[in-house]
Design a protein around this motif. Structure first.
Motif, short mmCIF file in Angstrom:
data_model
loop_
_atom_site.label_atom_id
_atom_site.label_comp_id
_atom_site.label_asym_id
_atom_site.label_seq_id
_atom_site.Cartn_x
_atom_site.Cartn_y
_atom_site.Cartn_z
N GLN A 176 1.65 4.83 -68.74
CA GLN A 176 2.62 4.70 -67.66
C GLN A 176 3.27 3.32 -67.64
OE1 GLN A 176 0.74 5.75 -63.96
NE2 GLN A 176 0.77 7.96 -64.40
N ALA A 177 2.49 2.30 -67.97
CA ALA A 177 3.04 0.95 -68.00
C ALA A 177 4.16 0.84 -69.03
CB ALA A 177 1.94 -0.06 -68.32
N MET A 178 3.96 1.43 -70.21
CA MET A 178 4.99 1.40 -71.25
C MET A 178 6.23 2.15 -70.81
SD MET A 178 3.61 -0.47 -73.61
CE MET A 178 4.49 -0.20 -75.15
N GLU A 179 6.06 3.27 -70.12
CA GLU A 179 7.21 4.02 -69.60
C GLU A 179 7.99 3.19 -68.58
OE1 GLU A 179 6.16 7.75 -67.98
OE2 GLU A 179 5.41 8.59 -69.87
N ARG A 180 7.27 2.54 -67.67
CA ARG A 180 7.95 1.75 -66.65
C ARG A 180 8.68 0.56 -67.27
NH1 ARG A 180 6.53 5.83 -65.50
NH2 ARG A 180 5.08 6.48 -63.86
N MET A 181 8.12 -0.02 -68.31
CA MET A 181 8.80 -1.12 -69.00
C MET A 181 10.14 -0.66 -69.56
SD MET A 181 5.55 -2.83 -70.97
CE MET A 181 6.56 -3.79 -72.09
N ARG A 182 10.23 0.61 -69.96
CA ARG A 182 11.49 1.16 -70.46
C ARG A 182 12.42 1.58 -69.32
NH1 ARG A 182 7.76 3.58 -74.23
NH2 ARG A 182 7.69 5.49 -72.96
N GLY A 183 11.95 1.45 -68.08
CA GLY A 183 12.75 1.86 -66.94
C GLY A 183 12.66 3.32 -66.63
N SER A 184 11.67 4.00 -67.21
CA SER A 184 11.51 5.45 -67.04
C SER A 184 10.49 5.75 -65.94
CB SER A 184 11.06 6.08 -68.36
OG SER A 184 10.79 7.45 -68.21
N GLY A 185 10.79 6.76 -65.11
CA GLY A 185 9.84 7.23 -64.11
C GLY A 185 9.65 6.33 -62.92
N LEU A 186 10.61 5.44 -62.65
CA LEU A 186 10.47 4.55 -61.50
C LEU A 186 10.63 5.33 -60.20
CD1 LEU A 186 12.57 1.60 -62.91
CD2 LEU A 186 10.12 1.52 -62.40
N PRO A 187 9.79 5.07 -59.20
CA PRO A 187 9.88 5.81 -57.93
C PRO A 187 11.14 5.44 -57.16
CG PRO A 187 7.75 4.73 -58.19
CD PRO A 187 8.65 4.16 -59.23
N ASP A 188 11.44 6.22 -56.12
CA ASP A 188 12.57 5.89 -55.27
C ASP A 188 12.21 4.73 -54.34
OD1 ASP A 188 11.04 6.93 -53.13
OD2 ASP A 188 12.04 8.88 -53.21
N VAL A 220 11.60 -5.27 -71.23
CA VAL A 220 11.41 -4.74 -69.88
C VAL A 220 12.81 -4.46 -69.33
CG1 VAL A 220 10.48 -5.16 -67.58
CG2 VAL A 220 9.25 -5.99 -69.58
N ALA A 221 13.15 -3.23 -69.18
CA ALA A 221 14.52 -2.83 -68.84
C ALA A 221 14.98 -3.47 -67.53
CB ALA A 221 14.60 -1.31 -68.73
N PRO A 222 16.25 -3.90 -67.46
CA PRO A 222 16.77 -4.45 -66.21
C PRO A 222 16.60 -3.53 -65.01
CG PRO A 222 18.29 -4.93 -68.00
CD PRO A 222 17.24 -4.01 -68.57
N ALA A 223 16.52 -2.23 -65.25
CA ALA A 223 16.30 -1.30 -64.14
C ALA A 223 15.01 -1.59 -63.40
CB ALA A 223 16.29 0.14 -64.66
N THR A 224 14.01 -2.13 -64.09
CA THR A 224 12.75 -2.46 -63.41
C THR A 224 12.95 -3.63 -62.45
OG1 THR A 224 11.96 -4.00 -65.11
CG2 THR A 224 11.45 -1.68 -65.41
N GLY A 225 13.79 -4.58 -62.83
CA GLY A 225 14.10 -5.67 -61.91
C GLY A 225 14.80 -5.17 -60.66
N GLU A 226 15.71 -4.20 -60.85
CA GLU A 226 16.37 -3.62 -59.69
C GLU A 226 15.38 -2.86 -58.81
OE1 GLU A 226 19.80 -3.98 -58.68
OE2 GLU A 226 19.22 -5.64 -59.99
N ALA A 227 14.36 -2.28 -59.43
CA ALA A 227 13.34 -1.59 -58.64
C ALA A 227 12.52 -2.59 -57.82
CB ALA A 227 12.43 -0.78 -59.56
N VAL A 228 12.26 -3.77 -58.38
CA VAL A 228 11.56 -4.81 -57.62
C VAL A 228 12.41 -5.23 -56.42
CG1 VAL A 228 10.58 -7.13 -57.68
CG2 VAL A 228 10.36 -5.66 -59.68
N VAL A 229 13.71 -5.40 -56.65
CA VAL A 229 14.61 -5.76 -55.55
C VAL A 229 14.56 -4.68 -54.46
CG1 VAL A 229 17.02 -6.12 -54.90
CG2 VAL A 229 16.15 -7.13 -57.01
N ALA A 230 14.68 -3.42 -54.88
CA ALA A 230 14.65 -2.31 -53.91
C ALA A 230 13.33 -2.28 -53.15
CB ALA A 230 14.88 -0.99 -54.63
#
Length: 349
Positions: A176-188, A220-230
């Protein structure tokens, strides 16, 4: 098929300790069974009541190498604050990654987060540091562990800075950690917010949080940074629209103020930057040294983070300088430039 360990090693080439190791060991911090090592830097004649910054390295890095690259101990000498550098060991993780994705290490009162808080209490008591001015920052896996500390011990930290990291509570295994690093499967956003609010009995006030990410980060995909912001916008009960935006030396900034007008959340998207910590060693205010994942892009995240936490004597003025740039964008103003940077990162359509 490559193993997970081989994959991580390829993503993070080993960073040896370059320069002088300025750090000392902090022994007997009360949670040595965690397997973590505690290292620290305390300037000479540091007065009582000084702040503390906790700095977390990335995978395959050492505390000393990260300090050399980021320049945190240089700033500590200039401005008078203490530093704690928790360091991972191979007994805990063969690639020296903090175990930000394991519930046993990211639950309040357990594992690595509890050990790091024990280190904080040890150094704080030993040097009479200010308990109201404890901050945390980290890169990559260290950034994700900073997320975990802010979520599980929000009562300990006044603020945090997450660099190329991930949101709290989104993975519970290596896969799951590797998936999240790719920006995949991030929760709402609602699920992300709930993860933090359920991680401790704390009801606020909440730490100030800044998020730093390169728009060209393919590790680590930029989408993960946006998820931290959210995640932290939800915790602070703030809307998605920022209070202000700016562009400073290729740093597209978005800032959210709380109801009292104080900065609660910041997002920094560094145009064209890959995976790593943005630094600027040049000039009288410069600090750190370029190297693997210590990226000289003309933006000193170390200095700017310290400024935002009120740790510096003066406010540094960003300096114009030559730097690798993202492809030119047709833009009519700051808002257009920021929007272009976010589109380049895949954060806007």
């Amino acid at each position: 098929m490559r193993s997970i360990a081989d994959t991580i090693t390829r993503l993070h080439p080993k960073i040896g300790a370059t320069g002088t190791d300025r750090l000392s060991d902090l022994p007997d911090f009360g949670a040595s069974a965690s397997g973590l090592r505690a290292r620290c830097y305390v300037p000479d004649d540091l007065p009582a009541g000084a702040p503390l910054v906790v700095v977390l390295h990335g995978c395959t890095q050492t505390a000393a190498a990260y300090d050399h690259g980021s320049g945190w101990s240089e700033l500590a000498d200039r401005h008078g604050f203490a530093l704690l550098f928790p360091e991972q060991t191979r007994a805990n993780n063969p690639n020296l990654c903090f175990n930000w994705f394991l519930p046993a290490d990211t639950t309040r009162g357990q594992g690595e987060v509890a050990a790091i808080c024990a280190m904080i209490e040890k150094i704080r008591a030993a040097h009479a540091l200010d308990p109201a001015r404890v901050f945390v920052t980290g890169l990559s896996a260290g950034g994700a562990m900073a997320s975990a500390l802010l979520a599980t011990y929000p009562d300990v930290f006044a603020g945090g800075a997450i660099i190329a990291g991930l949101p709290y509570g989104t993975a519970s295994s290596v896969g799951q950690a590797m998936e999240r690093m790719r920006g995949s499967g991030l929760p709402d956003a609602a699920t992300l917010t709930r993860a933090v609010r359920d991680a401790s009995p704390h009801q606020g006030p909440w730490p100030r949080v800044s998020v730093w990410h390169g728009t060209a980060d393919h590790t680590v995909a930029p989408a993960t940074g946006e998820a931290v912001v959210a995640q932290w916008l939800g915790v602070h009960d703030l809307s998605a629209g920022p209070s202000e935006t700016a562009l400073v030396d290729g740093d597209a900034q978005r800032i959210w103020h709380d109801g009292d007008g104080r900065v609660a959340v910041e997002a920094h998207a560094i145009a064209g930057m890959a995976h790593g910590t943005p630094i600027d060693p040049m000039g009288e205010d410069g600090c750190g040294a370029g190297g693997a994942y210590m990226l000289d892009v003309g933006v000193s995240s170390t200095l700017r983070i310290a400024e935002s936490w009120g740790l510096t004597d003066t406010i540094a003025v960003p300096r114009a300088r030559a730097r690798p740039a993202a492809p030119p964008q047709a833009a009519n103003g700051v808002g257009d430039i920021i929007e272009g940077a976010l589109r380049a990162a895949g954060l806007m359509r």
